[in-house]
Scaffold this active site. Structure first.
Site, short mmCIF file in Angstrom:
data_model
loop_
_atom_site.label_atom_id
_atom_site.label_comp_id
_atom_site.label_asym_id
_atom_site.label_seq_id
_atom_site.Cartn_x
_atom_site.Cartn_y
_atom_site.Cartn_z
N ASP A 111 -13.58 -4.12 6.92
CA ASP A 111 -15.21 -2.95 8.10
C ASP A 111 -15.58 -3.68 9.22
O ASP A 111 -16.31 -3.26 10.24
CB ASP A 111 -15.89 -2.77 7.50
CG ASP A 111 -17.09 -3.92 6.36
OD1 ASP A 111 -16.98 -5.28 6.64
OD2 ASP A 111 -17.18 -3.89 4.60
N HIS A 126 -6.44 -8.60 4.39
CA HIS A 126 -5.81 -6.97 4.78
C HIS A 126 -6.06 -6.02 5.76
O HIS A 126 -6.30 -4.85 5.17
CB HIS A 126 -7.57 -6.50 3.47
CG HIS A 126 -6.86 -6.46 1.62
ND1 HIS A 126 -7.48 -6.70 0.57
CD2 HIS A 126 -5.60 -7.64 1.34
CE1 HIS A 126 -7.38 -7.66 -0.54
NE2 HIS A 126 -6.10 -7.63 -0.50
N GLY A 194 -19.36 -10.78 -4.56
CA GLY A 194 -19.01 -9.08 -4.06
C GLY A 194 -17.21 -9.06 -4.62
O GLY A 194 -17.47 -8.00 -3.50
C1 BJW Z 1 -22.10 -6.52 -5.62
C2 BJW Z 1 -22.53 -5.92 -4.80
C3 BJW Z 1 -24.26 -5.96 -4.72
C4 BJW Z 1 -21.73 -4.63 -5.63
N1 BJW Z 1 -23.24 -7.57 -3.88
N2 BJW Z 1 -21.93 -7.31 -5.37
C5 BJW Z 1 -0.61 -9.11 -10.25
C6 BJW Z 1 -0.80 -8.63 -11.11
C7 BJW Z 1 -1.16 -7.18 -10.75
C8 BJW Z 1 -0.63 -6.70 -10.17
C9 BJW Z 1 0.14 -7.19 -8.82
C10 BJW Z 1 -0.20 -8.35 -8.52
N3 BJW Z 1 0.38 -8.59 -7.41
C11 BJW Z 1 0.54 -7.56 -6.82
C12 BJW Z 1 0.33 -6.64 -7.22
C13 BJW Z 1 -0.53 -4.95 -7.12
C14 BJW Z 1 -1.57 -4.91 -6.70
C15 BJW Z 1 -2.42 -4.90 -7.58
O1 BJW Z 1 -3.56 -6.22 -6.86
N4 BJW Z 1 -2.76 -4.24 -8.59
C16 BJW Z 1 -3.97 -4.33 -8.85
C17 BJW Z 1 -5.64 -3.08 -8.51
C18 BJW Z 1 -3.96 -4.09 -10.44
N5 BJW Z 1 -0.99 -5.75 -5.03
C19 BJW Z 1 -0.78 -5.35 -4.16
O2 BJW Z 1 -0.32 -4.57 -3.90
C20 BJW Z 1 -0.49 -5.96 -2.73
N6 BJW Z 1 0.50 -6.57 -1.98
C21 BJW Z 1 1.24 -7.54 -2.86
O3 BJW Z 1 0.90 -8.12 -3.53
O4 BJW Z 1 2.68 -7.78 -2.39
C22 BJW Z 1 3.57 -8.12 -3.07
C23 BJW Z 1 3.80 -7.36 -3.51
C24 BJW Z 1 4.80 -6.20 -3.18
C25 BJW Z 1 5.42 -5.69 -3.96
C26 BJW Z 1 5.46 -5.40 -5.50
C27 BJW Z 1 4.71 -6.66 -5.82
C28 BJW Z 1 3.82 -7.48 -5.28
C29 BJW Z 1 -1.84 -5.28 -1.93
C30 BJW Z 1 -3.46 -5.63 -2.10
C31 BJW Z 1 -3.45 -4.96 -0.94
C32 BJW Z 1 -4.93 -4.16 -1.64
N7 BJW Z 1 -5.83 -3.16 -0.67
C33 BJW Z 1 -7.00 -2.49 -0.59
C34 BJW Z 1 -6.56 -1.02 0.27
C35 BJW Z 1 -7.06 -1.18 0.95
C36 BJW Z 1 -7.21 0.24 2.10
C37 BJW Z 1 -9.21 0.18 2.91
O5 BJW Z 1 -9.35 -0.49 1.83
O6 BJW Z 1 -8.16 0.64 3.43
O7 BJW Z 1 -8.29 -3.73 -0.46
S1 BJW Z 1 -6.89 -2.42 -2.62
C38 BJW Z 1 -8.93 -2.27 -2.19
O8 BJW Z 1 -9.46 -4.09 -3.47
C39 BJW Z 1 -9.13 -2.72 -0.91
C40 BJW Z 1 -9.73 -3.96 -1.14
O9 BJW Z 1 -10.18 -5.43 -0.49
C41 BJW Z 1 -9.88 -4.19 -2.77
C42 BJW Z 1 -10.51 -5.15 -3.42
O10 BJW Z 1 -11.37 -4.83 -3.68
P1 BJW Z 1 -12.96 -5.70 -4.33
O11 BJW Z 1 -13.39 -5.86 -3.08
O12 BJW Z 1 -13.12 -6.32 -4.98
O13 BJW Z 1 -13.60 -4.16 -4.42
P2 BJW Z 1 -14.12 -3.62 -5.65
O14 BJW Z 1 -14.73 -2.02 -5.71
O15 BJW Z 1 -13.21 -3.27 -6.86
O16 BJW Z 1 -15.23 -4.49 -6.30
C43 BJW Z 1 -16.92 -4.36 -4.82
C44 BJW Z 1 -17.69 -5.57 -6.93
O17 BJW Z 1 -18.99 -5.66 -5.86
C45 BJW Z 1 -17.61 -4.97 -7.95
O18 BJW Z 1 -17.01 -6.15 -8.67
C46 BJW Z 1 -19.30 -5.26 -7.95
O19 BJW Z 1 -19.67 -5.69 -9.36
C47 BJW Z 1 -19.76 -5.78 -6.49
N8 BJW Z 1 -21.32 -5.37 -6.25
N9 BJW Z 1 -22.60 -4.02 -5.02
C48 BJW Z 1 -22.47 -7.98 -5.40
N10 BJW Z 1 -25.04 -5.05 -3.74
#
Ligand code: BJW
Ligand code: ZN
Length: 253
Positions: A111, A126, A194
């Site tokens: 963002d 990202h 977060g």
């Molecule tokens: C507050 C609050 C307040 C609320 N104050 N706190 C190893 C193990 C398992 C899986 C994988 C692995 N390696 C790779 C993977 C696959 C995958 C993955 O991790 N999947 C999991 C879901 C299981 N990863 C990938 O595919 C990555 N690539 C990769 O590894 O390439 C190599 C590879 C290739 C091929 C095969 C294998 C490996 C790429 C990951 C890209 C993630 N992209 C996204 C989407 C982008 C789209 C977009 O933004 O438009 O990025 S996913 C989405 O999640 C986004 C975020 O950046 C990301 C993280 O989420 P985040 O920021 O943590 O948000 P939330 O909603 O989950 O949490 C919010 C938190 O805030 C909560 O805890 C609340 O409590 C808290 N909160 N209000 C403080 N006021």
């Protein structure tokens, strides 16, 4: 539920480790922008208009239905044009002044709010909502947050444009990810703010910091609730980051 007394004790512990830290790294996620009005991913079950995030934020999803994916990103771009940084973003920008180039902010967010708040040493692992990438000539362009329609084309080669964002199954930008790993490995304190810490490789910065170049880093978690990072955290500050981070900065003065 954290009581006020427990939070005060944890804040004091956080201030103590920060005061002696030579290098600080911060990992932020969607929660830091929640108080600005940017929806998080998993608090809404990871759904957008009934679609799974993986279906709109993946290369397969884009191949299947590019117009749907652009609808998703145009909505997010529109939202980005209306939101502003909150006190949590500003507190992190303020913290950077104390450490200068020994302070690195790694964000999973697309963002742009950390940059808008004045943070300088920011690694957007990202990508960015403002950037498009041409599938024809590969050019990355900053298009701001103007609406781009549901089939935008490259002004140079007329190729199809995609958001320059890291989708599921895609690798992170090499130089930026190496710099993030180095900052985590070398830091004395890692502040994890977060994020649910379920998405990899971003979440691996926590064990990388714990392995440490010199000594294991102290990990401070700031979140509304416990997460997958909590077992690795030495200090937990549970509450809204827009409230907790300014308190931390105030006590560091
Ligand atoms: C507050 C609050 C307040 C609320 N104050 N706190 C190893 C193990 C398992 C899986 C994988 C692995 N390696 C790779 C993977 C696959 C995958 C993955 O991790 N999947 C999991 C879901 C299981 N990863 C990938 O595919 C990555 N690539 C990769 O590894 O390439 C190599 C590879 C290739 C091929 C095969 C294998 C490996 C790429 C990951 C890209 C993630 N992209 C996204 C989407 C982008 C789209 C977009 O933004 O438009 O990025 S996913 C989405 O999640 C986004 C975020 O950046 C990301 C993280 O989420 P985040 O920021 O943590 O948000 P939330 O909603 O989950 O949490 C919010 C938190 O805030 C909560 O805890 C609340 O409590 C808290 N909160 N209000 C403080 N006021
Ligand atoms: Zn092009």
């Amino acid at each position: 539920m954290t009581t006020q007394g427990e939070l005060d004790d944890q804040l004091e512990a956080a201030v103590q480790v920060l005061k002696i830290a030579e290098r600080v790294c911060v990992l932020t996620g969607a929660g830091v922008s929640a108080e600005s009005g940017v929806p998080t991913f998993r608090d809404s079950n990871g759904l957008w208009e009934g679609h799974r995030v993986e279906d709109v934020a993946s290369p397969e999803g884009f191949e299947r239905n590019p117009a749907l994916v652009w609808k998703f990103y145009n909505a997010r771009r529109e939202n980005a044009s209306r939101v502003t940084p909150n006190p949590g973003h500003y507190a992190l920008a303020e913290m950077e002044k104390r450490w200068g180039d020994r302070f690195t902010l790694v964000t999973q967010n697309v963002d742009g709010l950390h940059l808008e708040a004045g943070s300088e040493n920011v690694l957007e692992i990202h990508g960015s909502l403002r950037h498009t990438r041409c599938l024809g000539c590969g050019v990355v362009t900053n298009r701001g947050v103007e609406p781009l329609g549901d089939a935008p084309q490259c002004p140079q080669c007329h190729g199809r444009l995609r958001p320059d964002i890291v989708w599921f199954g895609e690798g992170l930008p090499d130089g930026i990810w190496s710099a993030a790993m180095q900052a985590a490995y070398e830091c004395h304190v890692l502040l994890v703010v977060g994020t649910s810490a379920v998405v990899y490789p971003a979440a691996s910065l926590i064990p990388i910091a714990k392995r440490g170049a010199v000594t294991p880093a102290k990990v401070i978690e700031v979140n509304m609730t416990r997460t997958d990072a909590s077992d690795n955290a030495d200090i937990g500050l549970y509450g809204p980051s827009g409230v907790i981070l300014p308190k931390l900065v105030e006590r560091l003065k």
